[in-house]
Design an enzyme around this catalytic site. Structure first.
Site, PDB file in Angstrom:
ATOM      1  N   LYS A 178     -67.597  -4.629 -47.484  1.00  0.00           N
ATOM      2  CA  LYS A 178     -68.358  -5.767 -47.992  1.00  0.00           C
ATOM      3  C   LYS A 178     -69.381  -6.181 -46.935  1.00  0.00           C
ATOM      4  O   LYS A 178     -69.098  -6.980 -46.045  1.00  0.00           O
ATOM      5  CB  LYS A 178     -67.431  -6.947 -48.301  1.00  0.00           C
ATOM      6  CG  LYS A 178     -68.176  -8.059 -49.028  1.00  0.00           C
ATOM      7  CD  LYS A 178     -67.575  -9.417 -48.803  1.00  0.00           C
ATOM      8  CE  LYS A 178     -68.058 -10.122 -47.573  1.00  0.00           C
ATOM      9  NZ  LYS A 178     -69.493 -10.360 -47.438  1.00  0.00           N
ATOM     10  N   GLY A 230     -66.463 -11.497 -37.520  1.00  0.00           N
ATOM     11  CA  GLY A 230     -67.371 -12.606 -37.805  1.00  0.00           C
ATOM     12  C   GLY A 230     -66.929 -13.849 -37.075  1.00  0.00           C
ATOM     13  O   GLY A 230     -66.303 -13.782 -36.009  1.00  0.00           O
ATOM     14  N   SER A 231     -67.227 -14.990 -37.669  1.00  0.00           N
ATOM     15  CA  SER A 231     -66.965 -16.255 -36.985  1.00  0.00           C
ATOM     16  C   SER A 231     -65.469 -16.559 -36.934  1.00  0.00           C
ATOM     17  O   SER A 231     -64.700 -16.112 -37.801  1.00  0.00           O
ATOM     18  CB  SER A 231     -67.692 -17.387 -37.699  1.00  0.00           C
ATOM     19  OG  SER A 231     -67.163 -17.558 -38.990  1.00  0.00           O
ATOM     20  N   THR A 232     -65.086 -17.338 -35.946  1.00  0.00           N
ATOM     21  CA  THR A 232     -63.677 -17.717 -35.827  1.00  0.00           C
ATOM     22  C   THR A 232     -63.265 -18.580 -37.023  1.00  0.00           C
ATOM     23  O   THR A 232     -62.142 -18.462 -37.520  1.00  0.00           O
ATOM     24  CB  THR A 232     -63.446 -18.420 -34.480  1.00  0.00           C
ATOM     25  OG1 THR A 232     -63.640 -17.435 -33.453  1.00  0.00           O
ATOM     26  CG2 THR A 232     -62.035 -18.972 -34.348  1.00  0.00           C
ATOM     27  N   ALA A 234     -64.310 -18.408 -40.185  1.00  0.00           N
ATOM     28  CA  ALA A 234     -64.009 -17.525 -41.321  1.00  0.00           C
ATOM     29  C   ALA A 234     -62.750 -16.708 -41.033  1.00  0.00           C
ATOM     30  O   ALA A 234     -61.932 -16.461 -41.935  1.00  0.00           O
ATOM     31  CB  ALA A 234     -65.200 -16.613 -41.615  1.00  0.00           C
ATOM     32  N   GLY A 235     -62.578 -16.322 -39.759  1.00  0.00           N
ATOM     33  CA  GLY A 235     -61.394 -15.534 -39.389  1.00  0.00           C
ATOM     34  C   GLY A 235     -60.094 -16.296 -39.607  1.00  0.00           C
ATOM     35  O   GLY A 235     -59.092 -15.732 -40.050  1.00  0.00           O
ATOM     36  N   GLU A 252     -61.705  -9.636 -35.585  1.00  0.00           N
ATOM     37  CA  GLU A 252     -62.559  -9.595 -34.384  1.00  0.00           C
ATOM     38  C   GLU A 252     -63.490 -10.792 -34.483  1.00  0.00           C
ATOM     39  O   GLU A 252     -64.399 -10.798 -35.308  1.00  0.00           O
ATOM     40  CB  GLU A 252     -63.383  -8.307 -34.355  1.00  0.00           C
ATOM     41  CG  GLU A 252     -62.574  -7.042 -34.253  1.00  0.00           C
ATOM     42  CD  GLU A 252     -61.886  -6.863 -32.929  1.00  0.00           C
ATOM     43  OE1 GLU A 252     -62.195  -7.619 -31.979  1.00  0.00           O
ATOM     44  OE2 GLU A 252     -61.014  -5.992 -32.834  1.00  0.00           O
ATOM     45  N   CYS A 286     -71.035 -11.079 -30.204  1.00  0.00           N
ATOM     46  CA  CYS A 286     -69.782 -11.746 -29.848  1.00  0.00           C
ATOM     47  C   CYS A 286     -69.410 -11.483 -28.392  1.00  0.00           C
ATOM     48  O   CYS A 286     -68.726 -12.277 -27.772  1.00  0.00           O
ATOM     49  CB  CYS A 286     -68.664 -11.299 -30.783  1.00  0.00           C
ATOM     50  SG  CYS A 286     -68.531  -9.516 -30.919  1.00  0.00           S
ATOM     51  N   GLU A 385     -69.459 -20.963 -29.511  1.00  0.00           N
ATOM     52  CA  GLU A 385     -70.305 -19.776 -29.606  1.00  0.00           C
ATOM     53  C   GLU A 385     -71.636 -20.185 -30.236  1.00  0.00           C
ATOM     54  O   GLU A 385     -71.663 -20.634 -31.383  1.00  0.00           O
ATOM     55  CB  GLU A 385     -69.606 -18.713 -30.463  1.00  0.00           C
ATOM     56  CG  GLU A 385     -70.344 -17.402 -30.491  1.00  0.00           C
ATOM     57  CD  GLU A 385     -69.582 -16.313 -31.248  1.00  0.00           C
ATOM     58  OE1 GLU A 385     -69.194 -16.553 -32.409  1.00  0.00           O
ATOM     59  OE2 GLU A 385     -69.380 -15.229 -30.684  1.00  0.00           O
TER      60      GLU A 385
HETATM   61  P1  NAD Z   1     -69.262 -15.616 -41.124  1.00  0.00           P
HETATM   62  O1  NAD Z   1     -68.140 -15.319 -40.223  1.00  0.00           O
HETATM   63  O2  NAD Z   1     -69.109 -16.747 -42.077  1.00  0.00           O
HETATM   64  O3  NAD Z   1     -69.603 -14.304 -42.008  1.00  0.00           O
HETATM   65  C1  NAD Z   1     -69.329 -12.975 -41.586  1.00  0.00           C
HETATM   66  C2  NAD Z   1     -68.937 -12.136 -42.792  1.00  0.00           C
HETATM   67  O4  NAD Z   1     -67.753 -12.661 -43.375  1.00  0.00           O
HETATM   68  C3  NAD Z   1     -69.958 -12.121 -43.933  1.00  0.00           C
HETATM   69  O5  NAD Z   1     -69.891 -10.861 -44.575  1.00  0.00           O
HETATM   70  C4  NAD Z   1     -69.427 -13.201 -44.858  1.00  0.00           C
HETATM   71  O6  NAD Z   1     -69.878 -13.020 -46.205  1.00  0.00           O
HETATM   72  C5  NAD Z   1     -67.939 -12.971 -44.743  1.00  0.00           C
HETATM   73  N1  NAD Z   1     -67.080 -14.115 -45.049  1.00  0.00           N
HETATM   74  C6  NAD Z   1     -67.185 -15.376 -44.561  1.00  0.00           C
HETATM   75  N2  NAD Z   1     -66.169 -16.130 -45.028  1.00  0.00           N
HETATM   76  C7  NAD Z   1     -65.404 -15.340 -45.813  1.00  0.00           C
HETATM   77  C8  NAD Z   1     -64.215 -15.528 -46.575  1.00  0.00           C
HETATM   78  N3  NAD Z   1     -63.608 -16.717 -46.609  1.00  0.00           N
HETATM   79  N4  NAD Z   1     -63.706 -14.495 -47.260  1.00  0.00           N
HETATM   80  C9  NAD Z   1     -64.305 -13.278 -47.218  1.00  0.00           C
HETATM   81  N5  NAD Z   1     -65.438 -13.036 -46.538  1.00  0.00           N
HETATM   82  C10 NAD Z   1     -65.984 -14.044 -45.824  1.00  0.00           C
HETATM   83  O7  NAD Z   1     -70.552 -15.810 -40.225  1.00  0.00           O
HETATM   84  P2  NAD Z   1     -71.967 -16.481 -40.584  1.00  0.00           P
HETATM   85  O8  NAD Z   1     -71.812 -17.686 -41.465  1.00  0.00           O
HETATM   86  O9  NAD Z   1     -72.859 -15.409 -41.077  1.00  0.00           O
HETATM   87  O10 NAD Z   1     -72.437 -16.942 -39.136  1.00  0.00           O
HETATM   88  C11 NAD Z   1     -72.031 -18.193 -38.610  1.00  0.00           C
HETATM   89  C12 NAD Z   1     -71.650 -18.074 -37.155  1.00  0.00           C
HETATM   90  O11 NAD Z   1     -70.584 -17.164 -37.001  1.00  0.00           O
HETATM   91  C13 NAD Z   1     -72.724 -17.529 -36.237  1.00  0.00           C
HETATM   92  O12 NAD Z   1     -73.617 -18.489 -35.837  1.00  0.00           O
HETATM   93  C14 NAD Z   1     -71.911 -16.983 -35.104  1.00  0.00           C
HETATM   94  O13 NAD Z   1     -71.582 -17.983 -34.197  1.00  0.00           O
HETATM   95  C15 NAD Z   1     -70.665 -16.509 -35.775  1.00  0.00           C
HETATM   96  N6  NAD Z   1     -70.664 -15.058 -35.989  1.00  0.00           N
HETATM   97  C16 NAD Z   1     -69.948 -14.319 -35.120  1.00  0.00           C
HETATM   98  C17 NAD Z   1     -69.924 -12.948 -35.251  1.00  0.00           C
HETATM   99  C18 NAD Z   1     -69.152 -12.121 -34.272  1.00  0.00           C
HETATM  100  O14 NAD Z   1     -69.283 -10.920 -34.251  1.00  0.00           O
HETATM  101  N7  NAD Z   1     -68.321 -12.738 -33.471  1.00  0.00           N
HETATM  102  C19 NAD Z   1     -70.638 -12.319 -36.268  1.00  0.00           C
HETATM  103  C20 NAD Z   1     -71.355 -13.111 -37.174  1.00  0.00           C
HETATM  104  C21 NAD Z   1     -71.352 -14.481 -37.011  1.00  0.00           C
END
Ligand code: NAD
Length: 488
Positions: A178, A230-232, A234-235, A252, A286, A385
């Site tokens: 995805k 991705g973001s903590t 969302a993680g 991650e 990250c 971050e």
């Molecule tokens: P995010 O973590 O929300 O999104 C990353 C991915 O996860 C995208 O594909 C998104 O569609 C998906 N996603 C998000 N919530 C989800 C859920 N509940 N279920 C399934 N999929 C989900 O990141 P963002 O909103 O694009 O960016 C916001 C902040 O996150 C950035 O400013 C940055 O600080 C951080 N970020 C960190 C990393 C990293 O590698 N550590 C990468 C991207 C963003």
């Protein structure tokens, strides 16, 4: 700017499948702010199809194939990936604004190397072994986890895809990828290569989707494992959903890594790599070294070196090979970064350079490379971050204080130490609670585990440990005297 193709179908079960709805994502160039392509936005019904196709491939020949057979299929993809790597780098730069040099090295070159690493690992990996056992031999099998869901962020889309897809394929699992709404095209172009490489139908499926349908993938009963980067925030949500469903998951997440500059460091020699590791990918990494720790004795010198490095960074069109810093991925991201700059000032940190938008670049989501001095580790800019070209220089009293500050973080992804004495640097590394560390440089080693302590995540990618995240262990107890024939 490179031509960015539009798509109107998903890649599911080895075919290009029409979407269930008319919803699309617009890819907006971070440099021109113009729509440059569109791609379909998957809905739960599309995710269902992708999971069914992945399941069929795992339950079929792919799930029973040998490591060598899978390595051959992966190698065909690797060769195509290598042949197309220049186009892919230009595509990523157009799609999300990464400076072209970084797109070649950190986005696409690194992705190819990861695939190559897993091709070779798979060829020689023992998926079965025999242990003597108490009553008779035990055959320990490492079986594919099944259907994996790979949730990809926009910052290094193909590299992070490869961190998930390559070990999934190596294990004999299938994966539903995805991509993020900001970067759907690079994922679908990769799907074209997968089709061309003749990977069996359903082993990789690509369905760009927003969060809602993304959660449908996470909670889908047909998905055995989720790997998320991705973001903590969302993680935490994805980890909680996986916990409720007892689904395996690898997370991650973010970082706030500290670069410790010791008093015996050769700062002049270190600066290009140290500064580069802090603002790589326009600060959207990250692993970025965003807290610079300097002793009080060398504090002014370190602030000055960073200020000078920021001032001499070439900011501009990411498609120029000479550009050091391009625009941020989206307006939303620039708003967020500018919010942190305002917070840094309000909390009493001092800007030595940057802090605004670069002169002459009125179009594109640019933020100047920004150095904050007089930062304490309690300030918001030192704790959260930022994901932009904004660095904090923090003073320490002595080495113990430097270690305390480095460890005083919710995160624990990586870190660096800069010193004239490598053995001493190793001792410093031993004292920092992070998953990755580098002495006198910045590296991500593909044959070794990568991942985070604390809020930086759970699980590891890369190395044999990265493959093992996609393997289930099965023990088969055998009668004494049995000599089982092992499968590779
Ligand atoms: P995010 O973590 O929300 O999104 C990353 C991915 O996860 C995208 O594909 C998104 O569609 C998906 N996603 C998000 N919530 C989800 C859920 N509940 N279920 C399934 N999929 C989900 O990141 P963002 O909103 O694009 O960016 C916001 C902040 O996150 C950035 O400013 C940055 O600080 C951080 N970020 C960190 C990393 C990293 O590698 N550590 C990468 C991207 C963003």
């Amino acid at each position: 700017m490179a031509d960015v193709p539009s798509f109107d179908r998903f890649f599911i079960g080895g075919e290009w499948v029409a979407p269930s709805s008319a919803e699309t994502f617009s890819v907006i160039s971070p440099f021109t702010e113009q729509v440059i392509a569109t791609a379909p936005a998957a809905q739960p019904a599309d995710i269902d199809k992708a999971v069914a196709a992945a399941r069929a491939s795992v339950d079929g020949e792919w799930g029973r194939s040998s490591g060598v057979e899978r390595a051959e299929a992966m190698e065909r993809l690797y060769n195509l990936f290598l042949a197309r790597s220049n186009d892919l780098a230009e595509l990523i730069t157009a799609e999300m604004g990464s400076p072209l040099l970084f797109s070649h090295l950190g986005q696409v070159g690194a992705a190819g190397m990861v695939l190559d690493y897993f091709v070779n690992l798979t060829k020689g990996y023992s998926f079965e072994e025999v242990r003597p056992g108490m009553l008779g031999p035990a055959l320990v099998r490492k079986e594919p986890v099944g259907v994996a869901g790979g949730i990809i962020p926009w910052n290094v889309p193909l590299f992070i895809t490869m961190l998930k897809m390559a070990p999934a394929l190596a294990s004999g699992s299938a994966i539903v990828l995805k991509p993020a709404p900001e970067t759907p095209v690079s994922g679908l172009v990769l799907a074209q290569l997968i089709e061309e490489a003749g990977l069996p139908a359903g082993v990789v499926n690509v369905v760009p989707a927003d969060r809602g349908p993304g959660e449908h993938l996470v909670t889908h009963p047909g998905v055995d494992k989720i790997s998320f980067t991705g973001s903590t925030a969302a993680g935490r949500r994805i980890g909680a959903l996986c916990g409720e469903n007892l689904k395996r998951c690898t997370l991650e997440l973010g970082g706030k890594s500290a670069a410790i500059v010791l008093d015996d460091a050769d700062l002049g020699a270190a600066m290009p790599e140290l500064f580069g590791s802090a603002i790589m990918n326009n600060g959207q990494a990250c692993v970025a070294q965003t807290r610079i720790l300097a002793s009080r004795a060398r504090y002014d010198e370190v602030v000055e070196a960073f200020t000078e490095a920021a001032r001499s960074t070439v900011v501009g069109d990411p498609a120029d090979m000479g550009t050091g810093l391009g625009p941020l991925v989206a307006q939303r991201q620039r708003d967020r970064v500018e919010g942190y700059i305002a917070k840094g000032k309000a909390e009493g940190a001092r800007i030595t350079t940057g802090g605004g938008r670069p002169a002459g670049l009125d179009t594109g989501w640019f933020v100047e490379p920004t150095i904050f001095a007089d930062v304490t580790n309690e300030m918001t800019i030192a704790r959260e971050e930022i994901f932009g070209p904004v660095l904090s220089v923090i003073a320490y009293d002595d080495e113990a204080d430097a270690l305390r500050i480095a460890n005083d973080s919710d995160y624990g992804l990586c870190g660096t130490v800069w010193t004239g004495d490598v053995d001493h640097g190793i001792d410093v590394a031993r004292g920092v609670r992070t998953g990755t560390y580098t002495v006198n440089g910045f590296a991500m080693e593909f044959s070794a585990p990568f991942g985070g302590y604390k809020a930086s995540g759970i699980g590891r990618e890369l190395g044999p440990e990265g493959l093992e995240e996609y393997l289930e262990l099965k023990t088969i107890n055998l009668p004494a005297g049995t000599e089982p024939k092992l499968r590779s």
